[in-house]
Design an enzyme around this catalytic site. Structure first.
Site, short mmCIF file in Angstrom:
data_model
loop_
_atom_site.label_atom_id
_atom_site.label_comp_id
_atom_site.label_asym_id
_atom_site.label_seq_id
_atom_site.Cartn_x
_atom_site.Cartn_y
_atom_site.Cartn_z
N ARG A 173 68.07 -14.73 60.80
CA ARG A 173 68.70 -14.74 62.12
C ARG A 173 68.49 -13.39 62.76
O ARG A 173 68.91 -12.37 62.20
CB ARG A 173 70.20 -15.04 61.95
CG ARG A 173 70.82 -15.64 63.15
CD ARG A 173 72.24 -16.06 62.84
NE ARG A 173 72.33 -17.32 62.12
CZ ARG A 173 73.48 -17.88 61.77
NH1 ARG A 173 74.62 -17.27 62.05
NH2 ARG A 173 73.51 -19.03 61.12
N SER A 233 73.23 -20.68 65.06
CA SER A 233 74.59 -21.20 64.97
C SER A 233 75.43 -20.85 66.20
O SER A 233 75.08 -21.21 67.31
CB SER A 233 75.23 -20.69 63.68
OG SER A 233 76.46 -21.32 63.49
N HIS A 234 76.49 -20.10 66.00
CA HIS A 234 77.45 -19.81 67.06
C HIS A 234 77.09 -18.55 67.85
O HIS A 234 77.83 -18.16 68.74
CB HIS A 234 78.83 -19.64 66.43
CG HIS A 234 78.78 -18.68 65.28
ND1 HIS A 234 78.18 -19.01 64.08
CD2 HIS A 234 79.18 -17.41 65.16
CE1 HIS A 234 78.22 -17.97 63.27
NE2 HIS A 234 78.83 -16.98 63.90
N ASP A 274 80.16 -25.99 67.31
CA ASP A 274 79.44 -24.78 67.67
C ASP A 274 78.00 -25.08 68.08
O ASP A 274 77.63 -26.25 68.27
CB ASP A 274 79.47 -23.78 66.51
CG ASP A 274 78.60 -24.23 65.36
OD1 ASP A 274 78.41 -25.45 65.19
OD2 ASP A 274 78.10 -23.37 64.61
N ASP A 302 75.06 -25.32 66.70
CA ASP A 302 74.23 -26.27 65.97
C ASP A 302 75.02 -27.43 65.37
O ASP A 302 74.48 -28.21 64.58
CB ASP A 302 73.43 -25.55 64.87
CG ASP A 302 74.34 -24.86 63.87
OD1 ASP A 302 75.40 -24.36 64.29
OD2 ASP A 302 74.00 -24.80 62.68
N ASP A 307 77.57 -27.66 63.22
CA ASP A 307 78.11 -27.74 61.87
C ASP A 307 79.56 -27.26 61.78
O ASP A 307 80.25 -27.58 60.83
CB ASP A 307 77.22 -27.01 60.84
CG ASP A 307 76.98 -25.56 61.17
OD1 ASP A 307 77.46 -25.09 62.22
OD2 ASP A 307 76.30 -24.88 60.36
N ARG A 308 80.02 -26.51 62.77
CA ARG A 308 81.41 -26.05 62.71
C ARG A 308 82.34 -26.98 63.48
O ARG A 308 81.89 -27.74 64.34
CB ARG A 308 81.53 -24.66 63.31
CG ARG A 308 80.76 -23.63 62.54
CD ARG A 308 81.04 -22.25 63.07
NE ARG A 308 80.40 -21.30 62.16
CZ ARG A 308 80.70 -20.02 62.07
NH1 ARG A 308 81.64 -19.51 62.84
NH2 ARG A 308 80.08 -19.24 61.21
N THR A 324 81.11 -16.97 50.18
CA THR A 324 80.84 -17.41 51.54
C THR A 324 79.39 -17.86 51.66
O THR A 324 78.49 -17.17 51.20
CB THR A 324 81.12 -16.25 52.52
OG1 THR A 324 82.51 -15.98 52.51
CG2 THR A 324 80.67 -16.59 53.93
N LYS A 374 77.79 -28.20 56.36
CA LYS A 374 79.07 -28.48 56.99
C LYS A 374 78.81 -29.34 58.22
O LYS A 374 77.71 -29.34 58.75
CB LYS A 374 79.82 -27.20 57.32
CG LYS A 374 79.09 -26.17 58.12
CD LYS A 374 79.98 -24.94 58.20
CE LYS A 374 79.33 -23.82 58.96
NZ LYS A 374 78.46 -23.00 58.11
N ARG A 385 85.07 -8.15 58.06
CA ARG A 385 86.08 -9.20 58.21
C ARG A 385 87.25 -8.92 57.28
O ARG A 385 87.06 -8.64 56.08
CB ARG A 385 85.50 -10.56 57.85
CG ARG A 385 84.27 -10.95 58.65
CD ARG A 385 84.11 -12.48 58.63
NE ARG A 385 82.78 -12.92 59.04
CZ ARG A 385 82.34 -12.95 60.30
NH1 ARG A 385 83.11 -12.53 61.28
NH2 ARG A 385 81.12 -13.39 60.58
#
Ligand code: G6P
Ligand code: ZN
Length: 540
Positions: free
Chosen positions: A20, A111-112, A274, A276, A278-279, A341, A373, A493
């Site tokens: 990414r 993704s997001h 999101d 793509d 998956d969320r 994760t 997911k 995080r």
């Protein structure tokens, strides 16, 4: 076919979820070509094989798809099935690989993360079980990118706007409808008839597709198959730059949805996915369901949906996800697992039949129906549960907490901080781990502290340094780790979790209830001062 002498790049190490980078990085000469060729070099069975290809429709998706098709043709792939207009959600790619027995698939998405010329792009390779490649393969691909000298590419162009079959050199290309197979799968898992009756008579719903890939899926599933009015869909047209927003369903980027759900005349149920697909997030009127709670509720109630009627085998959560699902699993007498994760770590457990459902605090939940997911799956699971139990989202949660206790939970992200400062914070906490157990801080006694290591029970592999955990005797906890998905600087995080047993107060103010744990984390790490921030960039 042309054999191209290439220039290598040294930064092609896939992160938590594929490679990414910013679009500008991907646009460098040979950049995408090298990475794709390295995958073909490391996965010889793709020669003569079947490949699934699609992405979330973000800027550069169309260009990248043509490049991948040409490299696939030059590397002897027998057939590629590509979503119309290059569209395929991540869970749909996973399903297509499984349903058609493909050797693998490419998901083009960041993704997001935001899209557009100044946004991000990404590519992830999924293997024949439909799930993301294991670290052993992504490491091999990275090593290959450091030594490769050539890539092979064919000439040609495929029209992605028309369904049907064509050829690129000797390779067959099938452009298919990206929605139908996925929607059919959902219909086999859930009780669409009961959900439809509930949605058309008792429950008002809004769904925010965030101008990302789930728009067409939501149109087919919610509107066409479940009878919801199309004005219940927000931002349902996919756009290459997601309308300028971040397609990340959190209180900051899905503000319009949160405002509706917390405003006057809020609908009964709100949800979003999101970039793509998956969320997922799920909201009730005036209530946000934390993804950790969502996994626990799904674990406890999955048997209400037809495909899970016989019960679930086990549940897994990523380490920073709250321990709410562990409590449910213990009560149900099923196995529960704690993994690093990254969705790829669930793959072995799913393939071995040890778990049926799994989830992460980062708004990911799914089951053994695919190996990713799945945002719409989780939303449909909630709708199925609500339609059978005929309770509000808040009542489902209240009942759940009264049965199992509540894990108050929040994640504080410090985005785009200087990487060396972020490392300093981690090192500071890491240096104290061995001395912490037994210490009492702000009335909380630390029971254990460690750096999380995962021992995969299926293949015996060991994954170290997956985040720092500080556990308290009260059942509360905090976790700190560096994100593996960012593209600018480092993202730290901090995950806060406070446990309230089943007879305790389940309706306290979330941030107040987490305050003591947050203060201890700050005491031990000096986080804010070290990274030079007054507070987190995003709280979710
Ligand atoms: C992606 C992965 C997830 C992961 C999430 C956050 O969505 O598929 O498995 O939980 O990123 O990862 P990060 O490393 O940024 O916390
Ligand atoms: Zn995603």
């Amino acid at each position: 076919m042309t054999d191209v002498q290439t220039t290598r790049y040294d930064d092609q190490k896939p992160g938590t979820s594929g490679l990414r980078k910013t679009v500008s990085v991907f646009k460098q000469p040979h950049y995408l070509e090298n990475f794709v060729q390295a995958i073909f070099d490391c996965v010889p069975e793709l020669k003569g094989g079947l490949l699934i290809l699609g992405g979330d429709g973000r800027y550069h998706n169309d260009v990248a798809i043509q490049t991948i098709l040409r490299i696939a043709a030059a590397n002897g792939v027998a057939k590629v099935m590509v979503g119309k207009d290059g569209i395929l959600s991540t869970p749909a790619v996973s399903n297509m690989i499984r349903q058609y027995g493909a050797n693998g698939g490419f998901v083009l998405s960041a993704s997001h993360n935001p899209g557009g010329p100044d946004g991000d792009f990404g590519i992830k390779y999924n293997v024949s079980n439909g799930g993301p490649a294991a670290t052993s393969l992504t490491d091999a691909v990275f090593e290959r990118t450091k030594v490769m000298e050539h890539y092979q590419i064919a000439d040609g162009h495929v029209d992605l706007s028309t369904l049907g079959h064509s050829n690129l050199g000797a390779m067959a290309v099938s452009v298919f409808d990206p929605v139908t197979d996925y929607a059919d799968l959902m219909e086999t898992l859930f009780d669409f008839e009961t959900i439809r009756r509930f949605l058309t008579s008792d429950l008002s719903l809004i769904f925010d597709a965030m101008h990302a890939v789930t728009g067409p899926y939501a149109q087919e599933i919610f509107v066409r198959r479940l009878g919801v009015n199309s004005d219940a869909l927000m931002n349902a047209t996919p756009l290459p730059d997601f309308g300028g927003g971040h397609p990340d369903p959190n209180p900051v980027y899905a503000k319009a949805l949160f405002d509706r759900m917390f405003g006057d005349d809020a609908p009964d149920f709100g949800a979003a996915s999101d970039g793509d697909g998956d969320r997922n997030i799920v909201l009730g009127r005036g209530v946000y369901v934390s993804p950790s709670d969502s996994l626990a509720v799904i674990t406890a109630n999955a048997h209400l949906a037809p495909a899970y009627r016989d019960g679930i085998k086990g549940v897994a959560r990523s380490m920073p996800t709250s321990r709410a699902s562990d409590v449910v699993a213990a009560a149900m007498g099923i196995e529960s697992f704690e993994t690093p994760t990254g969705w790829k770590y669930f793959g072995n457990l799913l393939d071995a039949g040890r778990i049926t459902v799994c989830g992460e605090e980062s708004a990911g939940t799914s089951s053994d129906h695919v190996r990713e997911k799945d945002g719409l799956w989780a939303i449909l699971m909630w709708l199925n549960i609500l339609a059978v139990r005929r309770l509000s989202v808040q009542d489902i949660l209240t009942d759940h907490w009264a049965t199992y206790g509540r894990h108050y939970y929040s994640r504080h992200d410090y985005e785009s901080v200087a990487a060396d400062k972020a490392e300093d914070v981690m090192a500071r906490l890491q240096g104290q781990l061995t001395t912490l157990p037994g210490t009492t801080l702000r009335k909380e006694t630390i029971s254990a502290a460690d750096s999380f290591t995962y021992h995969d029970p299926i293949d015996g592999s060991v994954t170290e340094n997956q985040g720092l955990r500080v556990m308290f005797e009260s059942g509360s906890r905090f976790v700190m780790r560096l994100s593996g998905t960012g593209t600018a600087g480092a993202t730290l995080r901090l995950y806060l979790e406070a446990y309230e047993p089943k007879d305790g107060d389940h309706h306290a103010d979330l941030s107040k209830r987490l305050e003591p744990i947050a203060a201890i984390a700050e005491d031990l790490t000096n986080l804010r001062q070290t990274v030079g921030r007054d507070g987190p960039s995003v709280v979710s």
